[in-house]
Each structure stands twice: as C-alpha cells, then as structure tokens.
Motif scaffolding. Structure first.
Motif, PDB file in Angstrom:
ATOM      1  N   LEU A 291      60.501  20.934  18.420  1.00 22.77           N
ATOM      2  CA  LEU A 291      61.594  20.015  18.716  1.00 22.77           C
ATOM      3  C   LEU A 291      62.900  20.644  18.234  1.00 22.77           C
ATOM      4  O   LEU A 291      62.884  21.497  17.339  1.00 22.77           O
ATOM      5  N   PRO A 292      64.032  20.204  18.785  1.00 21.04           N
ATOM      6  CA  PRO A 292      65.302  20.820  18.374  1.00 21.04           C
ATOM      7  C   PRO A 292      65.659  20.503  16.918  1.00 21.04           C
ATOM      8  O   PRO A 292      66.297  21.318  16.251  1.00 21.04           O
ATOM      9  N   THR A 293      65.291  19.345  16.452  1.00 21.90           N
ATOM     10  CA  THR A 293      65.558  18.979  15.052  1.00 21.90           C
ATOM     11  C   THR A 293      64.358  18.181  14.550  1.00 21.90           C
ATOM     12  O   THR A 293      63.360  18.032  15.263  1.00 21.90           O
ATOM     13  N   ARG A 294      64.494  17.626  13.351  1.00 19.52           N
ATOM     14  CA  ARG A 294      63.348  16.923  12.784  1.00 19.52           C
ATOM     15  C   ARG A 294      63.053  15.614  13.546  1.00 19.52           C
ATOM     16  O   ARG A 294      63.953  14.940  14.027  1.00 19.52           O
ATOM     17  N   ARG A 295      61.789  15.297  13.591  1.00 20.33           N
ATOM     18  CA  ARG A 295      61.284  14.155  14.344  1.00 20.33           C
ATOM     19  C   ARG A 295      61.474  12.850  13.555  1.00 20.33           C
ATOM     20  O   ARG A 295      61.256  12.804  12.346  1.00 20.33           O
ATOM     21  N   VAL A 296      61.889  11.795  14.245  1.00 14.21           N
ATOM     22  CA  VAL A 296      62.020  10.481  13.616  1.00 14.21           C
ATOM     23  C   VAL A 296      60.852   9.577  14.001  1.00 14.21           C
ATOM     24  O   VAL A 296      60.233   8.944  13.163  1.00 14.21           O
ATOM     25  N   HIS A 297      60.562   9.500  15.294  1.00 13.02           N
ATOM     26  CA  HIS A 297      59.498   8.599  15.770  1.00 13.02           C
ATOM     27  C   HIS A 297      59.014   9.087  17.121  1.00 13.02           C
ATOM     28  O   HIS A 297      59.743   9.792  17.831  1.00 13.02           O
ATOM     29  N   PHE A 298      57.798   8.727  17.483  1.00  9.72           N
ATOM     30  CA  PHE A 298      57.311   9.082  18.813  1.00  9.72           C
ATOM     31  C   PHE A 298      56.380   8.009  19.345  1.00  9.72           C
ATOM     32  O   PHE A 298      55.768   7.251  18.597  1.00  9.72           O
ATOM     33  N   ALA A 299      56.313   7.939  20.687  1.00  6.78           N
ATOM     34  CA  ALA A 299      55.516   6.894  21.353  1.00  6.78           C
ATOM     35  C   ALA A 299      55.028   7.444  22.688  1.00  6.78           C
ATOM     36  O   ALA A 299      55.666   8.319  23.278  1.00  6.78           O
ATOM     37  N   VAL A 300      53.902   6.909  23.167  1.00  5.92           N
ATOM     38  CA  VAL A 300      53.410   7.325  24.483  1.00  5.92           C
ATOM     39  C   VAL A 300      53.910   6.340  25.536  1.00  5.92           C
ATOM     40  O   VAL A 300      54.242   5.194  25.222  1.00  5.92           O
ATOM     41  N   ASP A 301      53.975   6.810  26.772  1.00  9.58           N
ATOM     42  CA  ASP A 301      54.325   5.921  27.877  1.00  9.58           C
ATOM     43  C   ASP A 301      53.026   5.431  28.501  1.00  9.58           C
ATOM     44  O   ASP A 301      52.276   6.223  29.075  1.00  9.58           O
ATOM     45  N   PRO A 302      52.742   4.147  28.400  1.00  6.96           N
ATOM     46  CA  PRO A 302      51.464   3.657  28.905  1.00  6.96           C
ATOM     47  C   PRO A 302      51.433   3.518  30.418  1.00  6.96           C
ATOM     48  O   PRO A 302      50.364   3.330  30.999  1.00  6.96           O
ATOM     49  N   VAL A 303      52.561   3.575  31.081  1.00  7.31           N
ATOM     50  CA  VAL A 303      52.598   3.430  32.541  1.00  7.31           C
ATOM     51  C   VAL A 303      52.643   4.799  33.211  1.00  7.31           C
ATOM     52  O   VAL A 303      51.829   5.106  34.075  1.00  7.31           O
ATOM     53  N   ARG A 304      53.580   5.591  32.835  1.00 11.79           N
ATOM     54  CA  ARG A 304      53.727   6.955  33.376  1.00 11.79           C
ATOM     55  C   ARG A 304      52.945   7.879  32.442  1.00 11.79           C
ATOM     56  O   ARG A 304      53.475   8.419  31.467  1.00 11.79           O
ATOM     57  N   ALA A 305      51.666   8.058  32.796  1.00  6.85           N
ATOM     58  CA  ALA A 305      50.729   8.669  31.855  1.00  6.85           C
ATOM     59  C   ALA A 305      51.125  10.075  31.434  1.00  6.85           C
ATOM     60  O   ALA A 305      50.711  10.552  30.382  1.00  6.85           O
ATOM     61  N   LYS A 306      51.931  10.752  32.231  1.00  9.65           N
ATOM     62  CA  LYS A 306      52.240  12.150  31.893  1.00  9.65           C
ATOM     63  C   LYS A 306      53.346  12.270  30.857  1.00  9.65           C
ATOM     64  O   LYS A 306      53.659  13.369  30.429  1.00  9.65           O
ATOM     65  N   PHE A 307      53.944  11.140  30.449  1.00  7.40           N
ATOM     66  CA  PHE A 307      55.069  11.226  29.522  1.00  7.40           C
ATOM     67  C   PHE A 307      54.805  10.549  28.179  1.00  7.40           C
ATOM     68  O   PHE A 307      54.140   9.516  28.095  1.00  7.40           O
ATOM     69  N   ALA A 308      55.363  11.165  27.148  1.00  6.08           N
ATOM     70  CA  ALA A 308      55.500  10.537  25.841  1.00  6.08           C
ATOM     71  C   ALA A 308      56.957  10.738  25.438  1.00  6.08           C
ATOM     72  O   ALA A 308      57.695  11.493  26.093  1.00  6.08           O
ATOM     73  N   TYR A 309      57.383  10.061  24.392  1.00  4.13           N
ATOM     74  CA  TYR A 309      58.788  10.144  23.980  1.00  4.13           C
ATOM     75  C   TYR A 309      58.876  10.452  22.494  1.00  4.13           C
ATOM     76  O   TYR A 309      58.100   9.934  21.693  1.00  4.13           O
ATOM     77  N   VAL A 310      59.828  11.309  22.171  1.00  2.39           N
ATOM     78  CA  VAL A 310      60.040  11.668  20.774  1.00  2.39           C
ATOM     79  C   VAL A 310      61.521  11.483  20.465  1.00  2.39           C
ATOM     80  O   VAL A 310      62.387  11.987  21.203  1.00  2.39           O
ATOM     81  N   PHE A 311      61.816  10.759  19.392  1.00  2.00           N
ATOM     82  CA  PHE A 311      63.198  10.608  18.949  1.00  2.00           C
ATOM     83  C   PHE A 311      63.418  11.555  17.781  1.00  2.00           C
ATOM     84  O   PHE A 311      62.601  11.619  16.861  1.00  2.00           O
ATOM     85  N   THR A 312      64.539  12.289  17.826  1.00  2.00           N
ATOM     86  CA  THR A 312      64.817  13.250  16.750  1.00  2.00           C
ATOM     87  C   THR A 312      66.086  12.862  16.000  1.00  2.00           C
ATOM     88  O   THR A 312      66.898  12.078  16.494  1.00  2.00           O
ATOM     89  N   GLU A 313      66.241  13.459  14.812  1.00  2.00           N
ATOM     90  CA  GLU A 313      67.304  13.015  13.908  1.00  2.00           C
ATOM     91  C   GLU A 313      68.708  13.291  14.422  1.00  2.00           C
ATOM     92  O   GLU A 313      69.687  12.777  13.873  1.00  2.00           O
ATOM     93  N   ASP A 314      68.849  14.092  15.455  1.00  2.00           N
ATOM     94  CA  ASP A 314      70.174  14.316  16.038  1.00  2.00           C
ATOM     95  C   ASP A 314      70.577  13.197  16.994  1.00  2.00           C
ATOM     96  O   ASP A 314      71.594  13.293  17.681  1.00  2.00           O
ATOM     97  N   GLY A 315      69.753  12.141  17.081  1.00  2.01           N
ATOM     98  CA  GLY A 315      70.095  10.990  17.917  1.00  2.01           C
ATOM     99  C   GLY A 315      69.628  11.118  19.353  1.00  2.01           C
ATOM    100  O   GLY A 315      70.023  10.336  20.214  1.00  2.01           O
ATOM    101  N   GLN A 316      68.765  12.103  19.611  1.00  2.00           N
ATOM    102  CA  GLN A 316      68.293  12.311  20.976  1.00  2.00           C
ATOM    103  C   GLN A 316      66.892  11.739  21.192  1.00  2.00           C
ATOM    104  O   GLN A 316      66.019  11.822  20.323  1.00  2.00           O
ATOM    105  N   LEU A 317      66.720  11.190  22.380  1.00  2.00           N
ATOM    106  CA  LEU A 317      65.394  10.789  22.840  1.00  2.00           C
ATOM    107  C   LEU A 317      64.900  11.878  23.799  1.00  2.00           C
ATOM    108  O   LEU A 317      65.622  12.263  24.727  1.00  2.00           O
ATOM    109  N   HIS A 318      63.691  12.371  23.560  1.00  2.00           N
ATOM    110  CA  HIS A 318      63.145  13.438  24.402  1.00  2.00           C
ATOM    111  C   HIS A 318      61.967  12.905  25.212  1.00  2.00           C
ATOM    112  O   HIS A 318      61.109  12.192  24.680  1.00  2.00           O
ATOM    113  N   GLN A 319      61.956  13.282  26.478  1.00  2.00           N
ATOM    114  CA  GLN A 319      60.830  12.943  27.349  1.00  2.00           C
ATOM    115  C   GLN A 319      59.868  14.137  27.330  1.00  2.00           C
ATOM    116  O   GLN A 319      60.226  15.230  27.768  1.00  2.00           O
TER     117      GLN A 319
END
Lengths: 403, 328
Positions: A291-319
C-alpha cells in the motif's frame, strides 16, 4: 447533508406483474448503524435517503457487528462490559423464485450479555459467540433467541482470562488456548470442545492467535506461524496448518476478513501491506500487496466479488482487485489520519451498502459516500459526534399487498 | 425421494456471449470447464490443440463449490468456457462477473433432452435467506447464505444419459470450431470418433440393465443425480437428498424414504463420491440393505480411480449397480 441522490440507489417501488393475486412491489432498503468514538450511542441512518432513523443510547463506546442475516446488529462495549443486541428492522424471506423483504423500525432487542471485557465477536451458522477476555469465558447465543428478546446464552470456559476468541462450530466449539506462562500475551492455540465441553483431540498450535474470518465453507484463524484452516470434517472440525510462504517478508497477520462470492481471505501483513490468501491451496496461497502508506481499515465488497477496499492513513480509499491482486483505483476522501498514536484513536472505517461504499470520517463528523461502480465520491452524510465503527444492513425484496 | 420426472425437449443451440474469439493456430485454445466430466469431454474433442482447466476437480461437488480468485483469473483469460447449464453451477454468475471474461460461455445441455425437476415445484426454501439486490449478487451481500442458488425447473444432471453426452460433445466441437476455425476439422473428427465410443457405451449399459430382473431395479443413492439414468435405462433411483447436495435431508425425508424403500423393496444402496457416506450408511443399517459400493454421480474419480473418464465412470456405475443387485 450534500448528497447526489439522483445517482443513489433510490427506493424502487416497481409494481410488478405477479402470478399471485396480491400485487408485489420491489422495495430497496439500506440502513447504516454507526457507533460513536466517545459517546455511548448507536445512530441509525437510512442509507437510501440519508435521514436519521433513530439513536440508541447504550452503556459505552462500541464496536459493531452485524449478523449474516442482517436482522441483528451487536454493539460490543468493551469498557462497559456488555454486549447489546439491536434488531435492524430489515429481514428477508426466500421464496425461491423471489425474496420478500420486511422493513420495520430498528429497535433495541432487549438482550444484553454482560461480562468482563467483551472483545471478539464471531458468528457461525446463526450462533454468536462473544469472548469475555476478563473471564476467559465465551457466551454463545442464537439469533433466534436475540430476536425473541431472550438472553438464553450458554457458557464455555477456558482455563484462564485471555484476549481470546470462540467459534460455535455446529455441535462443537473452537476455543483459544491461553498462554499459560504469560496470560497477558496472545493465545497459543485452538482447542476443540464437544457439546459437553470435553476437549476433542489435542491443542492445535497457533502462537499469537489474533484474527479470525470465514469465507464460504472455510474458517481460519491467524497466528504467528500462518493460519489454522478449519473445514467440516467427518463429525468433528478438521483443522490444518497453512504456514506463511517462505517468500513473504517477516511478519504475521492479526486481522482477517473473508471474501464473499469468491472464496478468499484478506489479512494485514505489516503496517503498509495486505495479504490475499487462498486457504484451499497448499502452496502459493499468499499474495502480498503493498500500500502507499500505512493501512487504517479494510473491508470486502459482498456484491462485486472481485473487489475489496483498503483505507490508508493518507486519507485515500483504495479499490483492491482480488483477482489480479493489485490496487485498481484510489480516491482521496479525508484529511490524513496518522497511524501514530493509540491503536484505538478515532480513524475511518469502511462499510458497503449496496451500490455504495461508506467511509466514516470521525474527526469531521461525516460519512463519505462513494459509488461502488464508478468509484467516485457521490456525497456526504453529517452525523453528530465522532462517527466511528459502521455496519450496513439491507437489500431488495418484494412486498405483497393484501397478504 | 421419488419424483415424477417429465420429459421436456428443449430445442436450442449453443448459447454464447456475443463475442467469440479466434486464436492463432500456433496457440492452444485455453478452455475452462466447470467440472471434471465436461473437462473429459473437452479433452476428447480438443486433443492436443486445447489446454483445459477444470474448476471443480475429481470427486468435487459442483453444487456447493466456492469459486476462488484464481478461478476468476482462469475464466478471465479463457478462450472458451464450457458449462453444464440448467443452474448446475450455482457459482457461475458471480464467477463470470468477477472474471470480466469476454469468452463465450457455452451451455452444453442446450439441444439435449432435459427432464423437469418437479422437486422445485414443491420447494420452498428452508432458511430465512436474504434476497438482496440483483439476485444472487446481493445474497452474497447479505452474507448469510453463502451465495447459493436455487436449482431451476430442470434436472441438471443430463450427462447421466449417454444420449445427452453426445449432445455435450457436439456442442463442444461447435464451440471449439467457432473459437479456432483452423482446428475445426480436427475437432469434428475427434468428436465423431469419441461419439462412436460413447454410443457403444450406451449399448453396454442397456445390455447390463437387461440382465437385471425387472423386479429388482429399485436402488438407493445419496442425492437425486440419476434421474436421466433412470429415464433412459429403467433403473429406479430413490435418494434422501434432492437435486442438489446443498441442503441436507430432514429427518422426515429420511423416515419417508425408509418407508418407501420397504414398500418398493429396494435391492441395493450406494454411496456417492461427492457426498458424505454417513447418511447412506445409516439408511443401510435401518433397512438391512448392504452398501453395494460407490457410484460416481457429479464428478469423475482421480486419475488412478475407477472412474477417471466419463466412459469409465458410466461403465463403473452400471457394473457396480448390476453386481450389487444380482448379489442381493
């Protein structure tokens, strides 16, 4: 509130032709349950129109868990020593060719499970197991009992207080085994107990046990030496050790979540990495993603099975594309939230509600809404206080007039 | 349980997505087969011009299979995806969505003789399943039911009729020809040769059944996977579980089956390679029937097993059935 509702999942009231005498209406309902970082309350937001539905006063700041059915939300209040059940008010009934939805007001379920330092909360097949660290005891209750307002829980004891975990696994219970010499340290393994509480087989070694998740028919615990992977055996749970790959850098997983729609596990691995795990493989089971910076939280997408999401300390949400094992898109949502400081400082959390990804921004008192298809921000919802933990409940179904 | 199976002749052709891909002759065709039996058909048709990945491997149960990210990657890079259809692969929709594949998804039962699943007409689901947005996708969202599916109006186990297997093979040849025109003559020749082998197999099965006294042609298996075999060859199958292995038989189902076994004077009972043998062993114990062996229903055996190919599987099944009945 500033929300582009035109792009939102609107309530769909589509009068459909029905083979039955009653008219069927297609209804979509989503609710967000949000706990506050400082105040003992849970706020319920209608995720379709952004309005506040209710606020429940509880006894302490809470982490939230939703049941798999979505009918129940649990507020685990570690400092207050209690777990409170909340009926989400949304339930579904499957009729094969279609599903019915029933939408009522959310309400406290009149069920509280008290004990010292409730921590890990795990559901398996409709049974909830809450581990009380201060006692080394798990209390297990069914969703049916909770919704009927009955505190009919059973207790399973371990040998000592510990930061532990329990899973009600059919007619067995999987229990963390405390560190005998240093009880303040993480558990060292998993013990299987039968219905009578008797130990089945030996202790399955899992030093520094912390983190558990299910995906499909597989359950896993994270340890310093890899994972313990649990499947339904012939009468008793079958447990195998999946060691970390030699190719991984030094580290371990301490938080696991399970994929929906695709069978995988996603865990942390070092401060600025996540690891994708195929627990069915013997080798090449781990894929490390930086990840570009340290991880804050992450979650899976239960509908779009190919995606999960990671939030990082720089304020970004990553798909995160779990098929390719790479970040597909990133979106700046908040001011930076440094991971320096206490682990439980207020920082964003992520949930998925239908076609939206919702991210709490506790220091700004808002929820950020992101369209899950375009991965573009679509709006905000203001929430009083410091909105912190979040779970979503909802879906679509039919209602039948005159039935 | 015994169910009336009505024959419904479905007329159709290969179903495919609008985009078909042609591959250079030098490259092998990348084929994904949803389960082991289809992979075997594909191997016989494609020969050394195709590379095949089976998602659900030997002894695997496609009814409850959980697709992995690696499966989505395989489907995403495939030239042709071969599936059974008739809602056998409950995981298919979410897998295809996750893969973003442009390959044709070829339903091999199209054009075959399809039996109705009358179980479904009486079926109301047993769990409080969430039905979220967009059908199956949001079932996953609500997470409760690991995204599962309902079997449709048709019995999906069409390969248990050799006649239908010939349709599968023809459909595979057509799909390969569409994707790799340069190899079409080879695919057609392979399909014809293999078709002759399975026609001969059908004669073997019919001859074996003819040796079984008519009054002894009722047997028990784990789940309703042999409706086509029953329809084509005249062996009556009873089973505690329905068309899918997804839901366990209830105590009432088992009690009713035991009653029916006694009424119908079943001759033999068999375990299946894709199901837990415990329930069958319990029924055997309660009815005094001896377990007559293992039948291969929804998957082949491993390479060294007795049913490593479709032909071996069908031959093993009828030999096992005949042997157990005649010994009873």
């Amino acid at each position: 509130m500033s929300t582009n509702w035109a792009s939102a999942t609107a309530i769909a009231l589509l009068l459909s032709l029905s083979t039955s005498a009653a008219h069927a209406e297609e209804v979509t309902a989503w609710r967000l349950f949000i706990s506050d970082h400082a105040d003992p309350k849970v706020t319920v937001i209608d995720a379709v129109n952004g309005g506040k539905l209710d606020t429940f006063q509880i006894k302490g700041p809470a982490s939230l868990h939703r049941s798999e059915s979505g009918r129940t939300v649990f507020a685990v209040q570690g400092s207050a020593g209690v777990v409170t059940g909340i009926a989400s008010g949304i339930s579904f009934e499957d009729h094969g060719e279609h599903g019915d939805i029933d939408v009522e007001a959310p309400k406290l379920a009149d069920v509280e499970i008290a004990g010292e330092k409730p921590s890990h909360f795990v559901e398996h097949d409709g049974d909830f197991a809450v581990f009380f660290d201060g006692e080394g005891v798990a209390r297990i209750i069914s969703e049916k009992a909770v919704l009927e307002g009955k505190s009919d829980f059973r207790e399973v004891k371990t040998d000592a207080p510990q930061h532990g975990v329990a899973v009600a696994y059919g007619s067995h219970v999987l229990l963390s085994e405390p560190h005998r010499e240093k009880p303040d340290e993480l558990p060292v393994g998993i013990r299987v107990a039968d219905k009578a509480g008797m130990q089945v087989g030996g202790i399955h070694a899992c030093p520094d046990l912390h983190g558990e998740a299910s995906s499909g028919n597989i359950l896993a615990f994270a340890c310093a030496i890899g994972l313990l992977v649990v499947t339904q055996g012939d009468g008793t749970p079958a447990i195998r050790h999946l060691p970390y790959a030699d190719s991984l850098s030094d580290g371990k997983t301490t938080t696991l979540i399970g994929g929906r729609g695709l069978q995988y596990l996603l865990g942390n691995y070092g401060a600025d990495k996540v690891v994708l795990i195929d627990p069915t493989l013997e080798s090449d089971a781990f894929r490390l993603i930086s990840l570009p910076t340290r991880r804050v939280h992450f979650a899976v997408d239960p509908v779009r099975a190919k995606f999960a999401y990671v939030f990082t300390e720089d304020g970004q949400l990553h798909q995160l594309d779990v098929v390719k094992g790479e970040i597909a898109n990133s979106l700046k949502l908040t001011d930076p939230y440094s991971m320096d400081g206490h682990w439980s400082d207020p920082r964003p959390r992520v949930a998925v509600a239908g076609d939206r990804i919702v991210v709490t921004d506790p220091l700004q008192g808002v929820l950020h809404l992101v369209d899950a298809t375009s991965f573009e921000k679509t709006g905000d919802i203001a929430v009083e206080g410091k909105p912190f933990n979040i779970v979503s409940v909802g879906g679509s179904g039919q209602t039948h007039e005159g039935e | 349980m015994s169910r009336t199976l009505k024959l419904a002749a479905l007329v159709g052709v290969i179903t495919s997505l609008p985009i078909t891909l042609s591959v250079a002759a030098a490259e092998n065709l990348k084929v994904v087969a949803s389960f082991s039996i289809i992979a075997d058909f594909a191997r016989n048709v494609g020969g050394d011009r195709v590379d095949i990945i089976a998602l659900v491997g030997p002894n695997g149960d496609a009814h409850v299979y959980e697709p992995k990210p690696a499966d989505a990657a395989a489907v995403g890079s495939a030239d042709v995806v071969l599936v059974n259809g008739l809602q056998f692969e409950g995981f298919l929709q979410r897998l295809v969505e996750a893969s973003a594949t442009k390959a044709p998804i070829v339903e091999l039962t199209k054009g075959g003789e399809v039996l109705r699943n009358t179980e479904e007409e009486h079926h109301h689901d047993h769990d409080n399943a969430a039905k979220g947005e967009e059908g199956h996708a949001a079932e996953a969202e609500e997470g409760h039911e690991e995204p599962h599916h309902h079997h449709g109006e048709s019995d999906p186990h069409a390969w248990q009729s050799v006649h239908n297997a010939e349709v599968y093979v023809k459909n595979i040849a057509n799909a390969f020809c569409a994707a790799d025109a340069a190899g079409c003559d080879t695919y057609r020749a392979n399909a014809e040769s293999y078709g002759e082998q399975i026609e001969a197999l059908e004669e073997e099965i019919k001859a074996a059944v003819a040796e079984i006294p008519e009054g002894k042609r009722t047997i028990i298996t784990s789940h309703d996977a042999f409706g086509y075999f029953e329809h084509e060859y005249g062996i009556k199958f009873l089973a505690p579980e329905g068309i899918s292995t997804e839901s366990e038989a209830s105590a009432a189902d088992v009690a009713a089956l035991i009653k029916q076994i006694r009424q119908d004077k079943a001759s033999a009972i068999f375990v299946e390679n894709v199901t837990n043998p415990r329930l069958i062993e319990q029924i055997a114990s309660e009815t005094g029937l001896k377990v007559g062996g293992e039948l291969y229903s929804d998957a082949l055996s491993g390479e060294n097993g007795p049913a490593a190919t479709y032909i071996e599987m069908m031959r093993h099944n009828i030999t096992t059935i005949k042997g157990a009945i005649l010994a009873s």
